[in-house]
Design a protein around this motif. Structure first.
Motif, PDB file in Angstrom:
ATOM      1  N   LEU A  23       0.789  -1.125  -0.036  1.00  0.00           N
ATOM      2  CA  LEU A  23       0.064  -0.157   0.024  1.00  0.00           C
ATOM      3  C   LEU A  23       0.808   1.406  -0.090  1.00  0.00           C
ATOM      4  O   LEU A  23       0.698   2.202  -0.408  1.00  0.00           O
ATOM      5  CB  LEU A  23      -0.785  -0.087   1.249  1.00  0.00           C
ATOM      6  CG  LEU A  23      -2.155  -0.881   1.047  1.00  0.00           C
ATOM      7  CD1 LEU A  23      -2.922  -1.162   2.571  1.00  0.00           C
ATOM      8  CD2 LEU A  23      -2.896  -0.366   0.011  1.00  0.00           C
ATOM      9  N   VAL A  24       2.052   1.413   0.651  1.00  0.00           N
ATOM     10  CA  VAL A  24       2.883   2.251   0.636  1.00  0.00           C
ATOM     11  C   VAL A  24       4.021   2.563  -0.455  1.00  0.00           C
ATOM     12  O   VAL A  24       4.712   3.515  -0.456  1.00  0.00           O
ATOM     13  CB  VAL A  24       3.374   2.691   1.989  1.00  0.00           C
ATOM     14  CG1 VAL A  24       2.251   2.714   3.186  1.00  0.00           C
ATOM     15  CG2 VAL A  24       4.371   1.576   2.353  1.00  0.00           C
ATOM     16  N   ASP A  25       4.169   1.549  -1.140  1.00  0.00           N
ATOM     17  CA  ASP A  25       4.820   1.475  -2.368  1.00  0.00           C
ATOM     18  C   ASP A  25       4.316   2.153  -3.470  1.00  0.00           C
ATOM     19  O   ASP A  25       3.881   1.782  -4.437  1.00  0.00           O
ATOM     20  CB  ASP A  25       5.248   0.167  -2.636  1.00  0.00           C
ATOM     21  CG  ASP A  25       6.468   0.050  -3.604  1.00  0.00           C
ATOM     22  OD1 ASP A  25       7.037   1.232  -4.089  1.00  0.00           O
ATOM     23  OD2 ASP A  25       7.179  -0.810  -3.907  1.00  0.00           O
ATOM     24  N   ILE A  26       4.134   3.475  -3.303  1.00  0.00           N
ATOM     25  CA  ILE A  26       3.533   4.377  -4.250  1.00  0.00           C
ATOM     26  C   ILE A  26       3.816   4.399  -5.753  1.00  0.00           C
ATOM     27  O   ILE A  26       3.056   4.208  -6.636  1.00  0.00           O
ATOM     28  CB  ILE A  26       3.756   5.985  -4.030  1.00  0.00           C
ATOM     29  CG1 ILE A  26       3.063   6.259  -2.694  1.00  0.00           C
ATOM     30  CG2 ILE A  26       3.181   6.723  -5.107  1.00  0.00           C
ATOM     31  CD1 ILE A  26       3.341   7.560  -1.805  1.00  0.00           C
ATOM     32  N   ASP A  27       5.468   4.109  -5.956  1.00  0.00           N
ATOM     33  CA  ASP A  27       5.820   3.878  -7.307  1.00  0.00           C
ATOM     34  C   ASP A  27       5.398   2.727  -8.137  1.00  0.00           C
ATOM     35  O   ASP A  27       5.357   2.525  -9.172  1.00  0.00           O
ATOM     36  CB  ASP A  27       7.459   4.191  -7.375  1.00  0.00           C
ATOM     37  CG  ASP A  27       7.642   5.668  -7.186  1.00  0.00           C
ATOM     38  OD1 ASP A  27       6.863   6.772  -7.441  1.00  0.00           O
ATOM     39  OD2 ASP A  27       8.762   5.953  -6.736  1.00  0.00           O
ATOM     40  N   ARG A  28       4.901   1.856  -7.221  1.00  0.00           N
ATOM     41  CA  ARG A  28       4.702   0.499  -7.867  1.00  0.00           C
ATOM     42  C   ARG A  28       3.178   0.223  -7.994  1.00  0.00           C
ATOM     43  O   ARG A  28       2.907  -1.158  -8.354  1.00  0.00           O
ATOM     44  CB  ARG A  28       5.449  -0.834  -7.082  1.00  0.00           C
ATOM     45  CG  ARG A  28       6.879  -0.457  -7.200  1.00  0.00           C
ATOM     46  CD  ARG A  28       7.609  -1.486  -6.469  1.00  0.00           C
ATOM     47  NE  ARG A  28       7.496  -2.695  -7.422  1.00  0.00           N
ATOM     48  CZ  ARG A  28       8.063  -3.908  -7.088  1.00  0.00           C
ATOM     49  NH1 ARG A  28       9.031  -4.105  -5.939  1.00  0.00           N
ATOM     50  NH2 ARG A  28       8.067  -5.026  -7.717  1.00  0.00           N
ATOM     51  N   THR A  46       6.601  11.854  -5.445  1.00  0.00           N
ATOM     52  CA  THR A  46       7.347  13.320  -5.631  1.00  0.00           C
ATOM     53  C   THR A  46       8.371  14.020  -4.637  1.00  0.00           C
ATOM     54  O   THR A  46       9.037  14.891  -4.986  1.00  0.00           O
ATOM     55  CB  THR A  46       6.343  14.591  -6.066  1.00  0.00           C
ATOM     56  OG1 THR A  46       5.382  14.632  -4.814  1.00  0.00           O
ATOM     57  CG2 THR A  46       5.525  14.313  -7.169  1.00  0.00           C
ATOM     58  N   SER A  47       8.458  13.407  -3.493  1.00  0.00           N
ATOM     59  CA  SER A  47       9.354  14.002  -2.448  1.00  0.00           C
ATOM     60  C   SER A  47      10.307  12.453  -2.311  1.00  0.00           C
ATOM     61  O   SER A  47      10.258  11.627  -2.615  1.00  0.00           O
ATOM     62  CB  SER A  47       8.553  14.221  -1.269  1.00  0.00           C
ATOM     63  OG  SER A  47       7.811  12.969  -0.789  1.00  0.00           O
ATOM     64  N   PRO A  48      11.505  13.072  -1.802  1.00  0.00           N
ATOM     65  CA  PRO A  48      12.546  12.172  -1.838  1.00  0.00           C
ATOM     66  C   PRO A  48      12.540  10.978  -0.503  1.00  0.00           C
ATOM     67  O   PRO A  48      11.894  11.407   0.540  1.00  0.00           O
ATOM     68  CB  PRO A  48      13.901  12.885  -1.728  1.00  0.00           C
ATOM     69  CG  PRO A  48      13.453  14.142  -1.049  1.00  0.00           C
ATOM     70  CD  PRO A  48      12.026  14.365  -1.690  1.00  0.00           C
ATOM     71  N   GLY A  49      13.043   9.972  -0.527  1.00  0.00           N
ATOM     72  CA  GLY A  49      13.176   9.257   0.711  1.00  0.00           C
ATOM     73  C   GLY A  49      12.145   7.850   0.645  1.00  0.00           C
ATOM     74  O   GLY A  49      11.383   7.987  -0.322  1.00  0.00           O
ATOM     75  N   VAL A  50      12.110   7.346   1.653  1.00  0.00           N
ATOM     76  CA  VAL A  50      11.248   6.361   2.036  1.00  0.00           C
ATOM     77  C   VAL A  50       9.990   6.953   2.295  1.00  0.00           C
ATOM     78  O   VAL A  50       9.631   7.933   3.161  1.00  0.00           O
ATOM     79  CB  VAL A  50      11.774   5.350   3.319  1.00  0.00           C
ATOM     80  CG1 VAL A  50      10.789   4.517   3.659  1.00  0.00           C
ATOM     81  CG2 VAL A  50      12.964   4.929   2.960  1.00  0.00           C
ATOM     82  N   VAL A  51       8.634   6.094   1.985  1.00  0.00           N
ATOM     83  CA  VAL A  51       7.571   6.573   2.171  1.00  0.00           C
ATOM     84  C   VAL A  51       7.135   6.814   3.657  1.00  0.00           C
ATOM     85  O   VAL A  51       7.182   5.827   4.446  1.00  0.00           O
ATOM     86  CB  VAL A  51       6.320   5.841   1.516  1.00  0.00           C
ATOM     87  CG1 VAL A  51       5.023   6.448   1.691  1.00  0.00           C
ATOM     88  CG2 VAL A  51       6.653   5.962  -0.039  1.00  0.00           C
TER      89      VAL A  51
END
Length: 160
Positions: A23-28, A46-51
């Motif tokens: 659920l938190v792996d936005i890019d996938r 759009t922001s760097p780092g871990v969600v």
């Protein structure tokens, strides 16, 4: 301002930490999100780092781009996203808070309680019944896609 709220529940055949991670792996999202029945075409962080709390993203939808951010984050049991649609003058027309509360059940399964809240402003308020149907269909598609992604997940022992 009309507020549309509803809850959808699904039991998913995977441990709570794996469901939360998906659920938190936005890019996938594109890897498990159904292509039919949703207006979502893709999502990118759009922001760097871990969600985590404050992470920003953009949804690419049939209707254009919609920015958002993570407003609640309690790994591995809760995440709430916030998105908004604005006019060219910057006035918010609609905003939503799709959230997920996860709890472990028997046999490494996870109960996912998906709550959705949608606020409409201006002329959008007049179309509240239509937006409710669209939102319920969209969120049901997402939950069914999430569940199905674990039913065909090769990383899950003993399953196709």
């Amino acid at each position: 301002m009309p507020s549309i709220e509803f809850v959808i529940e699904r039991t998913i055949a995977a441990p709570v930490d794996r469901v939360f991670a998906r659920l938190v792996d936005i890019d996938r999202y594109g890897e498990w999100m159904p292509a039919k029945g949703t207006i979502l075409r893709g999502t990118r962080q759009t922001s760097p780092g871990v969600v985590g709390l404050g992470t920003t993203f953009v949804d690419e939808t049939k209707l254009g781009q919609t920015p958002g951010d993570v407003v609640e984050f309690e790994a591995p049991t809760a995440v709430v996203f916030h998105w908004w649609e604005s006019s060219k003058k910057g006035k918010v027309k609609a905003e939503g808070w799709p959230g997920y509360q996860l709890s472990a059940t028997a046999d490494d399964r996870t109960l996912v309680r998906h709550s959705a809240k949608l606020n409409l402003y201006g002329a959008y308020r007049l179309a509240a019944p239509i937006f409710r149907r669209m939102a319920l269909r969209e969120r049901t598609t997402v939950m069914d896609g999430l569940k199905a992604s674990f039913e065909t997940d090769p990383a899950r022992p003993g399953k196709p």
